[in-house]
Design an enzyme around this catalytic site. Structure first.
Site, PDB file in Angstrom:
ATOM      1  N   ILE A  13      -3.302  10.383  12.257  1.00 15.68           N
ATOM      2  CA  ILE A  13      -2.319  10.846  11.276  1.00 15.68           C
ATOM      3  C   ILE A  13      -3.075  11.428  10.076  1.00 15.68           C
ATOM      4  CG2 ILE A  13      -0.353  10.163   9.813  1.00 15.68           C
ATOM      5  CD1 ILE A  13       0.209   9.694  12.826  1.00 15.68           C
ATOM      6  N   ASN A  26       1.777  -2.304   5.422  1.00 14.79           N
ATOM      7  CA  ASN A  26       1.110  -1.024   5.677  1.00 14.79           C
ATOM      8  C   ASN A  26      -0.323  -0.982   5.146  1.00 14.79           C
ATOM      9  OD1 ASN A  26       1.026   2.147   5.810  1.00 14.79           O
ATOM     10  ND2 ASN A  26       0.605   1.611   3.677  1.00 14.79           N
ATOM     11  N   GLY A  34       0.824  -1.225   0.000  1.00 14.83           N
ATOM     12  CA  GLY A  34       0.000   0.000   0.000  1.00 14.83           C
ATOM     13  C   GLY A  34       0.843   1.253   0.000  1.00 14.83           C
ATOM     14  N   ALA A  35       1.857   1.283  -0.874  1.00  9.16           N
ATOM     15  CA  ALA A  35       2.831   2.389  -0.821  1.00  9.16           C
ATOM     16  C   ALA A  35       2.570   3.470  -1.864  1.00  9.16           C
ATOM     17  CB  ALA A  35       4.256   1.836  -0.978  1.00  9.16           C
ATOM     18  N   TYR A  54     -12.260  -2.670  12.412  1.00 12.39           N
ATOM     19  CA  TYR A  54     -10.900  -2.118  12.267  1.00 12.39           C
ATOM     20  C   TYR A  54     -10.072  -2.394  13.534  1.00 12.39           C
ATOM     21  CZ  TYR A  54      -7.315   1.445  11.318  1.00 12.39           C
ATOM     22  OH  TYR A  54      -6.120   2.105  11.102  1.00 12.39           O
ATOM     23  N   ARG A  69       0.266   5.746  -1.664  1.00 11.53           N
ATOM     24  CA  ARG A  69      -0.193   6.995  -1.050  1.00 11.53           C
ATOM     25  C   ARG A  69      -0.096   6.904   0.471  1.00 11.53           C
ATOM     26  NH1 ARG A  69      -5.909   6.184  -0.113  1.00 11.53           N
ATOM     27  NH2 ARG A  69      -6.533   4.154  -0.914  1.00 11.53           N
ATOM     28  N   LYS A  78      -6.638  -4.575  13.942  1.00 11.13           N
ATOM     29  CA  LYS A  78      -5.381  -3.954  14.385  1.00 11.13           C
ATOM     30  C   LYS A  78      -4.878  -4.590  15.692  1.00 11.13           C
ATOM     31  CE  LYS A  78      -4.841  -1.214  10.928  1.00 11.13           C
ATOM     32  NZ  LYS A  78      -3.674  -1.377  10.033  1.00 11.13           N
ATOM     33  N   ASN A 115      -3.141  -7.521  -4.629  1.00 12.25           N
ATOM     34  CA  ASN A 115      -4.122  -7.388  -3.553  1.00 12.25           C
ATOM     35  C   ASN A 115      -3.650  -8.230  -2.369  1.00 12.25           C
ATOM     36  OD1 ASN A 115      -6.321  -7.521  -1.873  1.00 12.25           O
ATOM     37  ND2 ASN A 115      -7.690  -8.491  -3.364  1.00 12.25           N
ATOM     38  N   VAL A 116      -3.288  -7.573  -1.272  1.00  7.18           N
ATOM     39  CA  VAL A 116      -2.719  -8.331  -0.145  1.00  7.18           C
ATOM     40  C   VAL A 116      -3.725  -9.276   0.506  1.00  7.18           C
ATOM     41  CG1 VAL A 116      -0.949  -6.601   0.396  1.00  7.18           C
ATOM     42  CG2 VAL A 116      -3.147  -6.531   1.597  1.00  7.18           C
ATOM     43  N   SER A 168      -2.479   0.076  15.096  1.00  6.50           N
ATOM     44  CA  SER A 168      -3.128   1.380  15.295  1.00  6.50           C
ATOM     45  C   SER A 168      -3.418   1.584  16.773  1.00  6.50           C
ATOM     46  CB  SER A 168      -4.447   1.416  14.524  1.00  6.50           C
ATOM     47  OG  SER A 168      -5.210   2.548  14.920  1.00  6.50           O
TER      48      SER A 168
HETATM   49  P1  NAP Z   1      -4.743   5.417   3.186  1.00 11.73           P
HETATM   50  O1  NAP Z   1      -4.242   6.780   2.889  1.00 11.73           O
HETATM   51  O2  NAP Z   1      -6.202   5.144   3.101  1.00 11.73           O
HETATM   52  O3  NAP Z   1      -3.940   4.356   2.294  1.00 11.73           O
HETATM   53  C1  NAP Z   1      -4.236   2.995   2.391  1.00 11.73           C
HETATM   54  C2  NAP Z   1      -3.241   2.226   1.565  1.00 11.73           C
HETATM   55  O4  NAP Z   1      -3.564   0.838   1.673  1.00 11.73           O
HETATM   56  C3  NAP Z   1      -3.317   2.606   0.098  1.00 11.73           C
HETATM   57  O5  NAP Z   1      -2.015   2.738  -0.418  1.00 11.73           O
HETATM   58  C4  NAP Z   1      -4.023   1.403  -0.531  1.00 11.73           C
HETATM   59  O6  NAP Z   1      -3.560   1.091  -1.834  1.00 11.73           O
HETATM   60  C5  NAP Z   1      -3.559   0.265   0.381  1.00 11.73           C
HETATM   61  N1  NAP Z   1      -4.457  -0.873   0.270  1.00 11.73           N
HETATM   62  C6  NAP Z   1      -5.761  -0.957   0.645  1.00 11.73           C
HETATM   63  N2  NAP Z   1      -6.255  -2.162   0.348  1.00 11.73           N
HETATM   64  C7  NAP Z   1      -5.238  -2.862  -0.225  1.00 11.73           C
HETATM   65  C8  NAP Z   1      -5.111  -4.182  -0.728  1.00 11.73           C
HETATM   66  N3  NAP Z   1      -6.158  -5.030  -0.710  1.00 11.73           N
HETATM   67  N4  NAP Z   1      -3.921  -4.580  -1.240  1.00 11.73           N
HETATM   68  C9  NAP Z   1      -2.860  -3.739  -1.264  1.00 11.73           C
HETATM   69  N5  NAP Z   1      -2.919  -2.467  -0.803  1.00 11.73           N
HETATM   70  C10 NAP Z   1      -4.104  -2.041  -0.287  1.00 11.73           C
HETATM   71  O7  NAP Z   1      -4.320   4.981   4.662  1.00 11.73           O
HETATM   72  P2  NAP Z   1      -3.153   5.505   5.613  1.00 11.73           P
HETATM   73  O8  NAP Z   1      -3.739   6.500   6.522  1.00 11.73           O
HETATM   74  O9  NAP Z   1      -1.939   5.848   4.821  1.00 11.73           O
HETATM   75  O10 NAP Z   1      -2.887   4.183   6.485  1.00 11.73           O
HETATM   76  C11 NAP Z   1      -1.812   3.301   6.254  1.00 11.73           C
HETATM   77  C12 NAP Z   1      -1.791   2.265   7.351  1.00 11.73           C
HETATM   78  O11 NAP Z   1      -1.660   2.920   8.624  1.00 11.73           O
HETATM   79  C13 NAP Z   1      -3.085   1.443   7.427  1.00 11.73           C
HETATM   80  O12 NAP Z   1      -2.781   0.113   7.787  1.00 11.73           O
HETATM   81  C14 NAP Z   1      -3.852   2.127   8.541  1.00 11.73           C
HETATM   82  O13 NAP Z   1      -4.775   1.263   9.152  1.00 11.73           O
HETATM   83  C15 NAP Z   1      -2.718   2.521   9.467  1.00 11.73           C
HETATM   84  N6  NAP Z   1      -3.085   3.620  10.371  1.00 11.73           N
HETATM   85  C16 NAP Z   1      -3.427   4.848   9.883  1.00 11.73           C
HETATM   86  C17 NAP Z   1      -3.772   5.867  10.779  1.00 11.73           C
HETATM   87  C18 NAP Z   1      -4.161   7.239  10.326  1.00 11.73           C
HETATM   88  O14 NAP Z   1      -4.540   8.056  11.184  1.00 11.73           O
HETATM   89  N7  NAP Z   1      -4.065   7.581   9.067  1.00 11.73           N
HETATM   90  C19 NAP Z   1      -3.781   5.601  12.149  1.00 11.73           C
HETATM   91  C20 NAP Z   1      -3.433   4.345  12.605  1.00 11.73           C
HETATM   92  C21 NAP Z   1      -3.074   3.350  11.704  1.00 11.73           C
HETATM   93  P3  NAP Z   1      -4.477   1.298  -3.154  1.00 11.73           P
HETATM   94  O15 NAP Z   1      -4.953   2.719  -3.125  1.00 11.73           O
HETATM   95  O16 NAP Z   1      -3.543   0.973  -4.255  1.00 11.73           O
HETATM   96  O17 NAP Z   1      -5.609   0.309  -3.009  1.00 11.73           O
END
Ligand code: NAP
Length: 258
Positions: A199, A101, A23-24, A166, A26, A170, A74-75, A153
């Site tokens: 975040i 990620n 998921g890198a 969720y 974005r 986590k 797709n993971v 998380s």
């Molecule tokens: P995000 O902006 O929504 O990005 C999610 C990423 O996951 C995207 O790159 C997406 O890729 C990828 N993804 C989703 N489904 C996938 C699949 N089936 N196979 C491969 N890739 C997949 O989320 P984020 O905020 O950067 O979060 C990243 C990680 O940190 C997540 O695990 C999230 O739970 C964790 N986290 C985030 C926060 C926060 O506040 N943002 C807090 C705690 C934990 P595509 O677009 O290519 O599908």
């Protein structure tokens, strides 16, 4: 060893660690990919739906003098993860770092949550980590070394109303991380989790203002964190400086879970 850059050209690859970041394309994943490339790793920029964005990440890596490639997978798909790892090992001969990620949310109150929303979140967030770790662990055991970091998380530690699926995923990641650390430690493989708080990414940009205010009240530093805050922690955990850290959950949440 050769690699294909974002312009499709074959280039000679100097011997460096190979890091797979799921998921890198974005958000936090992109920041992690950039941080690892800056440390000198050859980064596999995994994506599922955002191929264009993944290419953008790769271009950013290359503009900063780094190297990598994009890889769609797709993971949540066990066999597809197996095929990806097999292909990467065949071409690069080694994978040294795995950062799980990829993650999604499908929020809703428990009393009304659909089975589909529960299953989908578990499939991507928790089973996705299992799928990549399961397929890569044999290779890491053979290599007698490697680093795995899983994105958990603050919600997996504290729970959160409206996020039963969720939070379960986590929290599950924490158990998976600790078990894997116990199984793989004797071969020099470290497995850790990072638990971010609030975040600023696409995942959190649509949070209702009241929820954001309530979360900010609980954060000791009284502000949301940045993707860089998380990426730097992951970069540390996969660096030589963290070679004696395993089985841990590192919170990057401004003190929210304290
Ligand atoms: P995000 O902006 O929504 O990005 C999610 C990423 O996951 C995207 O790159 C997406 O890729 C990828 N993804 C989703 N489904 C996938 C699949 N089936 N196979 C491969 N890739 C997949 O989320 P984020 O905020 O950067 O979060 C990243 C990680 O940190 C997540 O695990 C999230 O739970 C964790 N986290 C985030 C926060 C926060 O506040 N943002 C807090 C705690 C934990 P595509 O677009 O290519 O599908």
């Amino acid at each position: 060893m050769n690699r294909i850059n974002s312009s499709g050209e074959k280039q000679e690859q100097i011997c460096r660690r190979v890091a797979l970041v799921t998921g890198a394309g974005r958000g936090i994943g992109r920041a992690i990919a950039l941080a690892l490339a800056q440390q000198g790793d050859f980064v596999i920029v995994n994506y599922n739906g955002s191929g264009e964005k993944a290419l953008e990440t790769l271009k950013m890596i290359e503009s900063a003098g780094g190297a990598g490639e994009v890889y769609g997978c797709n993971v949540a798909d066990f066999d597809a993860c197996g095929a990806m790892i097999k292909d990467l090992v065949a071409r690069h001969k080694h994978i040294d770092v795995l950062v799980n990620n990829a993650g999604i949310t499908r929020d809703g109150l428990l009393a009304g949550m659909s089975e589909e929303d529960f299953d989908r979140v578990l499939e991507v967030n928790l089973k996705g980590c299992f799928n990549t770790m399961r397929h890569l662990s044999r290779q890491l055991l053979k290599q007698r070394g490697g680093r795995i970091v899983n994105l958990s998380s603050v919600s997996g530690i504290m729970g959160n109303p409206g996020q039963a699926n969720y939070c379960a995923s986590k929290a599950g990641i924490i158990g998976l991380t600790k078990s894997a650390a116990r199984e793989l430690g004797s071969r020099g493989i470290t497995v850790n989790a990072v638990a971010p708080g609030l975040i600023e990414t696409e995942m959190t940009e649509h949070l209702p203002e009241a929820v954001r205010e309530d979360m900010t009240r609980q954060i000791l530093l009284k502000r949301a964190g940045s993707v860089r805050d998380v990426a730097q922690t992951v970069a540390f955990l996969v660096s030589d400086a963290a070679s004696y850290i395993t089985g841990q959950v590192i919170s990057v949440d401004g003190g929210m879970s304290t």
